[in-house]
Design a protein around this motif. Structure first.
Motif, PDB file in Angstrom:
ATOM      1  N   PHE A 150       0.819  -1.215   0.000  1.00 52.35           N
ATOM      2  CA  PHE A 150       0.000   0.000   0.000  1.00 52.35           C
ATOM      3  C   PHE A 150       0.859   1.275   0.000  1.00 52.35           C
ATOM      4  CE2 PHE A 150      -2.097  -3.379   2.383  1.00 52.35           C
ATOM      5  CZ  PHE A 150      -3.307  -3.486   1.715  1.00 52.35           C
ATOM      6  N   PRO A 151       1.843   1.413  -0.871  1.00 55.01           N
ATOM      7  CA  PRO A 151       2.681   2.626  -0.817  1.00 55.01           C
ATOM      8  C   PRO A 151       1.906   3.897  -1.142  1.00 55.01           C
ATOM      9  CG  PRO A 151       3.151   1.332  -2.798  1.00 55.01           C
ATOM     10  CD  PRO A 151       2.263   0.494  -1.946  1.00 55.01           C
ATOM     11  N   ASN A 152       0.989   3.857  -2.107  1.00 52.70           N
ATOM     12  CA  ASN A 152       0.235   5.067  -2.464  1.00 52.70           C
ATOM     13  C   ASN A 152      -0.760   5.447  -1.382  1.00 52.70           C
ATOM     14  OD1 ASN A 152       1.250   5.612  -5.256  1.00 52.70           O
ATOM     15  ND2 ASN A 152       0.433   3.569  -5.635  1.00 52.70           N
ATOM     16  N   LEU A 153      -1.384   4.460  -0.775  1.00 51.17           N
ATOM     17  CA  LEU A 153      -2.303   4.736   0.327  1.00 51.17           C
ATOM     18  C   LEU A 153      -1.560   5.341   1.507  1.00 51.17           C
ATOM     19  CD1 LEU A 153      -5.118   4.549   1.587  1.00 51.17           C
ATOM     20  CD2 LEU A 153      -4.573   2.201   2.264  1.00 51.17           C
ATOM     21  N   GLU A 154      -0.377   4.813   1.796  1.00 53.04           N
ATOM     22  CA  GLU A 154       0.423   5.358   2.889  1.00 53.04           C
ATOM     23  C   GLU A 154       0.814   6.804   2.613  1.00 53.04           C
ATOM     24  OE1 GLU A 154       3.639   2.667   3.200  1.00 53.04           O
ATOM     25  OE2 GLU A 154       2.401   0.987   3.847  1.00 53.04           O
ATOM     26  N   SER A 155       1.215   7.086   1.373  1.00 55.19           N
ATOM     27  CA  SER A 155       1.597   8.459   1.025  1.00 55.19           C
ATOM     28  C   SER A 155       0.410   9.400   1.136  1.00 55.19           C
ATOM     29  CB  SER A 155       2.169   8.485  -0.402  1.00 55.19           C
ATOM     30  OG  SER A 155       3.327   7.693  -0.504  1.00 55.19           O
ATOM     31  N   ALA A 156      -0.780   8.929   0.738  1.00 61.64           N
ATOM     32  CA  ALA A 156      -1.972   9.773   0.849  1.00 61.64           C
ATOM     33  C   ALA A 156      -2.290  10.086   2.305  1.00 61.64           C
ATOM     34  CB  ALA A 156      -3.161   9.084   0.175  1.00 61.64           C
ATOM     35  N   LEU A 157      -2.170   9.097   3.171  1.00 61.37           N
ATOM     36  CA  LEU A 157      -2.435   9.327   4.589  1.00 61.37           C
ATOM     37  C   LEU A 157      -1.368  10.212   5.220  1.00 61.37           C
ATOM     38  CD1 LEU A 157      -3.565   5.744   5.704  1.00 61.37           C
ATOM     39  CD2 LEU A 157      -4.996   7.716   5.145  1.00 61.37           C
ATOM     40  N   GLN A 158      -0.164  10.146   4.673  1.00 62.50           N
ATOM     41  CA  GLN A 158       0.928  10.937   5.223  1.00 62.50           C
ATOM     42  C   GLN A 158       0.745  12.425   4.988  1.00 62.50           C
ATOM     43  OE1 GLN A 158       4.757   9.989   3.597  1.00 62.50           O
ATOM     44  NE2 GLN A 158       5.873  10.998   5.237  1.00 62.50           N
ATOM     45  N   THR A 159       0.079  12.778   3.915  1.00 60.45           N
ATOM     46  CA  THR A 159      -0.034  14.186   3.539  1.00 60.45           C
ATOM     47  C   THR A 159      -1.449  14.723   3.704  1.00 60.45           C
ATOM     48  OG1 THR A 159      -0.412  13.541   1.226  1.00 60.45           O
ATOM     49  CG2 THR A 159       1.867  13.998   1.910  1.00 60.45           C
ATOM     50  N   SER A 160      -2.297  14.030   4.457  1.00 65.18           N
ATOM     51  CA  SER A 160      -3.683  14.471   4.561  1.00 65.18           C
ATOM     52  C   SER A 160      -4.229  14.160   5.941  1.00 65.18           C
ATOM     53  CB  SER A 160      -4.549  13.790   3.493  1.00 65.18           C
ATOM     54  OG  SER A 160      -4.569  12.394   3.711  1.00 65.18           O
TER      55      SER A 160
END
Length: 455
Positions: free
Chosen positions: A101-111
């Motif tokens: 889930f790299p993209n999901l993690e990045s989305a949660l990291q910046t939101s």
């Protein structure tokens, strides 16, 4: 939400799913929601561990989230999804390449995000209908290629549903399927960002999945249960040192303040972590008195803002030991001061630290406003821990005295039920012991018993 908040949020997500992972996956699915950069989801109380959220509760969460979140809603609806998908296939110890889930993690990291680990899967199947009822529009099922040619309007309300498959066979493992779905999520979010359309995203499943551990994962399950923790950096507690070493420690997942029920402001990123701008030079500590001053300088406006924790230590002859108390929490803003008394609720043995999941001044308050004017301010500490005396040189908190009472409602229910059953058993035994046999019986071989009758 700033990136400094993310370690706390990701740690909360990991702990939440780890707690729930011991339960059955057959009746619940997880739900992850987040907003685009620059938009903040409202503070919503997290469900208790083991609680499965029903349709009514899920609708209440939606009402709270969609009041202030962007009205362009994206629903990533996977055929099957369970919390074990995250705990088994999430990143391990910062290895982002190992995560599905790299993209999901990045989305949660910046939101700003919210995680519901256990939602009734029947409620999840009705989730598109709940969104349609809340937004008042019909859902639009699309794929990535269609979305690229679709021009969205930031001022209008849309409900986009993107279906994600979940099946593994001879050619694709479960992890590869999840990684492919995560790539679809990343493409959709990239398109939304390119078009400059703010959005609120949801990721859930139509029904639970049953995760079967792959051979390469056996032996790493305990590590995988950290869920999306691949980007988590451990944030150290705030520590004030005097000439003799550390003397005050403070930690909180969030420090949020609000004035006149206006927007909540989180001071956590300004307080904890490397490079946090908070200034503690005005703090002081001695053998019996400690004072922690968090000076945030000019806070939002050109006016100075400070939080002050006043603690004291004294011996109580009844318990024959020393106790420390958080006497007051002071909030100084624009040359005015607000004081909350904390000595009745925040206390612990002097060699311990104090911990509480929720410390506030408005709901089951541990902090009591000193005057009526002080009630205009609201302050909330989440996952709060503090220690003002007898700190070890290891820079770790001492054993925590928790504010949670031992006799929870569940324990009281068990005790009352056990007592009732014991009373019934005692009464039954008493009745049995009172039984007596007859002292005279008819002898069939002898003369019958005659009872003389008088006329």
């Amino acid at each position: 939400m700033s990136s400094n908040k993310m370690p706390n949020i990701m740690a909360f997500i990991a702990i939440s799913f780890a707690i729930f992972s011991a339960g059955s996956c057959s009746s619940q699915v997880p739900l992850v929601m987040w907003s685009s950069e620059g938009y903040r989801l409202p503070l919503v109380a997290s469900p208790a561990a083991g609680h499965i959220i029903s349709n009514v509760q899920l609708m209440a969460y939606l009402n709270s989230v969609l009041e202030s979140a962007p009205q362009n809603v994206i629903l990533f609806l996977q055929d099957k999804l369970s919390k074990d998908d995250f705990t088994m296939y999430g990143g391990v110890f910062g290895n982002k390449q190992d995560s599905a889930f790299p993209n999901l993690e990045s989305a949660l990291q910046t939101s700003s995000s919210l995680v519901l680990p256990g939602v009734s899967w029947l409620g999840a199947r009705a989730f598109p209908a709940l969104l349609q009822e809340k937004l008042g529009i019909s859902p639009l099922s699309i794929d990535v290629d269609t979305l690229e040619h679709l021009q969205l309007n930031a001022s209008s309300t849309t409900l986009l549903v993107i279906h994600l498959p979940y099946s593994s066979g001879a050619f694709l493992s479960c992890k590869e399927v999840l990684r492919n779905n995560d790539e679809i999520i990343g493409k959709v979010l990239t398109i939304m960002k390119t078009q400059g359309v703010p959005y609120t995203a949801f990721y859930t499943g139509l029904m639970p999945s049953r995760v079967i551990a792959e051979p390469s994962l056996i032996g790493h399950t305990s590590m995988r249960r950290t869920l999306l923790q691949s980007v988590v950096n451990v944030v150290e507690p705030l520590m004030f040192n005097n000439t003799e070493g550390p003397c005050i420690m403070l930690w909180a997942q969030n420090i949020t303040v609000s004035f006149n029920d206006q927007e909540w402001t989180d001071l956590g990123p300004l307080t904890f972590g490397p490079g946090a701008p908070v200034n503690t030079t005005a703090s002081s500590c001695s053998q019996n008195v400690s004072r922690l001053v968090l000076d945030y300088g000019t806070f939002k406006t050109n006016n100075p803002f400070r939080l002050i924790f006043n603690m004291s230590q004294r011996r109580y002859p009844v318990s024959a030991r020393n106790w420390f108390t958080l006497d007051t929490v002071e909030l100084e803003f624009n040359s005015s001061k607000v004081t909350f008394n904390g000595s009745r609720g925040v206390y612990a043995p002097s060699e311990y630290s104090f911990h509480c999941q929720n410390v506030n001044n408005f709901q089951k308050p541990l902090l009591v406003p000193r005057t009526v004017n002080d009630t205009k301010w609201r302050i909330l500490f989440t996952d709060f821990q503090i220690q003002g005396f007898n700190i070890n040189k290891t820079t770790n908190f001492s054993y925590a005295s928790d504010c949670a009472s031992f006799f929870t409602p569940g324990i009281w229910m068990g005790l009352v039920t056990s007592l009732l059953m014991l009373l019934i058993l005692t009464f039954g035994l008493h009745m049995i012991m009172q039984l007596r046999s007859m002292d005279r019986f008819d002898d069939p071989k002898g003369p019958s018993i005659s009872v003389p009758q008088s006329e």
